[in-house]
Design a protein around this motif. Structure first.
Motif, PDB file in Angstrom:
ATOM      1  N   UNK A  19       0.840  -1.186   0.000  1.00 25.23           N
ATOM      2  CA  UNK A  19       0.000   0.000   0.000  1.00 25.23           C
ATOM      3  C   UNK A  19       0.881   1.245   0.000  1.00 25.23           C
ATOM      4  N   UNK A  20       0.518   2.215  -0.820  1.00 21.99           N
ATOM      5  CA  UNK A  20       1.255   3.477  -0.854  1.00 21.99           C
ATOM      6  C   UNK A  20       0.272   4.630  -0.731  1.00 21.99           C
ATOM      7  N   UNK A  21       0.791   5.791  -0.363  1.00 22.51           N
ATOM      8  CA  UNK A  21      -0.013   7.001  -0.331  1.00 22.51           C
ATOM      9  C   UNK A  21      -0.146   7.471  -1.768  1.00 22.51           C
ATOM     10  N   UNK A  22      -1.301   7.229  -2.378  1.00 28.97           N
ATOM     11  CA  UNK A  22      -1.506   7.516  -3.789  1.00 28.97           C
ATOM     12  C   UNK A  22      -1.320   9.000  -4.108  1.00 28.97           C
ATOM     13  N   UNK A  23      -1.798   9.882  -3.249  1.00 28.12           N
ATOM     14  CA  UNK A  23      -1.658  11.319  -3.489  1.00 28.12           C
ATOM     15  C   UNK A  23      -0.192  11.734  -3.465  1.00 28.12           C
ATOM     16  N   UNK A  24       0.580  11.193  -2.516  1.00 26.11           N
ATOM     17  CA  UNK A  24       2.010  11.499  -2.430  1.00 26.11           C
ATOM     18  C   UNK A  24       2.740  10.987  -3.674  1.00 26.11           C
ATOM     19  N   UNK A  25       2.416   9.780  -4.097  1.00 30.52           N
ATOM     20  CA  UNK A  25       3.050   9.188  -5.268  1.00 30.52           C
ATOM     21  C   UNK A  25       2.730   9.993  -6.520  1.00 30.52           C
ATOM     22  N   UNK A  26       1.472  10.350  -6.688  1.00 31.40           N
ATOM     23  CA  UNK A  26       1.054  11.132  -7.850  1.00 31.40           C
ATOM     24  C   UNK A  26       1.707  12.515  -7.857  1.00 31.40           C
ATOM     25  N   UNK A  27       1.806  13.144  -6.699  1.00 30.83           N
ATOM     26  CA  UNK A  27       2.457  14.455  -6.609  1.00 30.83           C
ATOM     27  C   UNK A  27       3.928  14.352  -7.010  1.00 30.83           C
ATOM     28  N   UNK A  28       4.606  13.273  -6.580  1.00 29.02           N
ATOM     29  CA  UNK A  28       6.008  13.065  -6.964  1.00 29.02           C
ATOM     30  C   UNK A  28       6.138  12.879  -8.469  1.00 29.02           C
ATOM     31  N   UNK A  29       5.249  12.070  -9.056  1.00 30.86           N
ATOM     32  CA  UNK A  29       5.279  11.849 -10.503  1.00 30.86           C
ATOM     33  C   UNK A  29       5.067  13.155 -11.263  1.00 30.86           C
ATOM     34  N   UNK A  30       4.089  13.941 -10.840  1.00 29.78           N
ATOM     35  CA  UNK A  30       3.806  15.205 -11.528  1.00 29.78           C
ATOM     36  C   UNK A  30       4.942  16.211 -11.383  1.00 29.78           C
ATOM     37  N   UNK A  31       5.544  16.263 -10.202  1.00 23.41           N
ATOM     38  CA  UNK A  31       6.664  17.185  -9.982  1.00 23.41           C
ATOM     39  C   UNK A  31       7.850  16.827 -10.877  1.00 23.41           C
ATOM     40  N   UNK A  32       8.199  15.562 -10.915  1.00 25.23           N
ATOM     41  CA  UNK A  32       9.329  15.136 -11.751  1.00 25.23           C
ATOM     42  C   UNK A  32       8.995  15.284 -13.230  1.00 25.23           C
ATOM     43  N   UNK A  33       7.763  14.995 -13.627  1.00 23.25           N
ATOM     44  CA  UNK A  33       7.347  15.182 -15.018  1.00 23.25           C
ATOM     45  C   UNK A  33       7.470  16.635 -15.448  1.00 23.25           C
TER      46      UNK A  33
END
Length: 64
Positions: A19-33
């Protein structure tokens, strides 16, 4: 073309992991993108017996 690579590790949560924090993961992906990093792969590592330890995301972008 030359590439540079970056990895991001997220700790899995839950009794059996995975299980992961989906919002945290998505924010990381968007920031790096937004900084030009392209997601190449995502995989998990485990303690054993199917218990997830870490989720690892691998990114690349052109060097220069």
């Amino acid at each position: 073309m030359n590439w540079e690579y970056k990895t991001v590790q997220l700790k899995a949560k839950g009794v059996m992991g995975g299980l992961i924090d989906q919002e945290e993961f998505e924010a990381s992906l968007n920031e790096l993108g937004a900084r030009g990093w392209e997601l190449v792969n995502v995989f998990d590592t485990n303690y054993g017996y199917g218990t997830t330890r870490l989720i690892v995301a691998v990114f690349k972008r052109p060097r220069g």
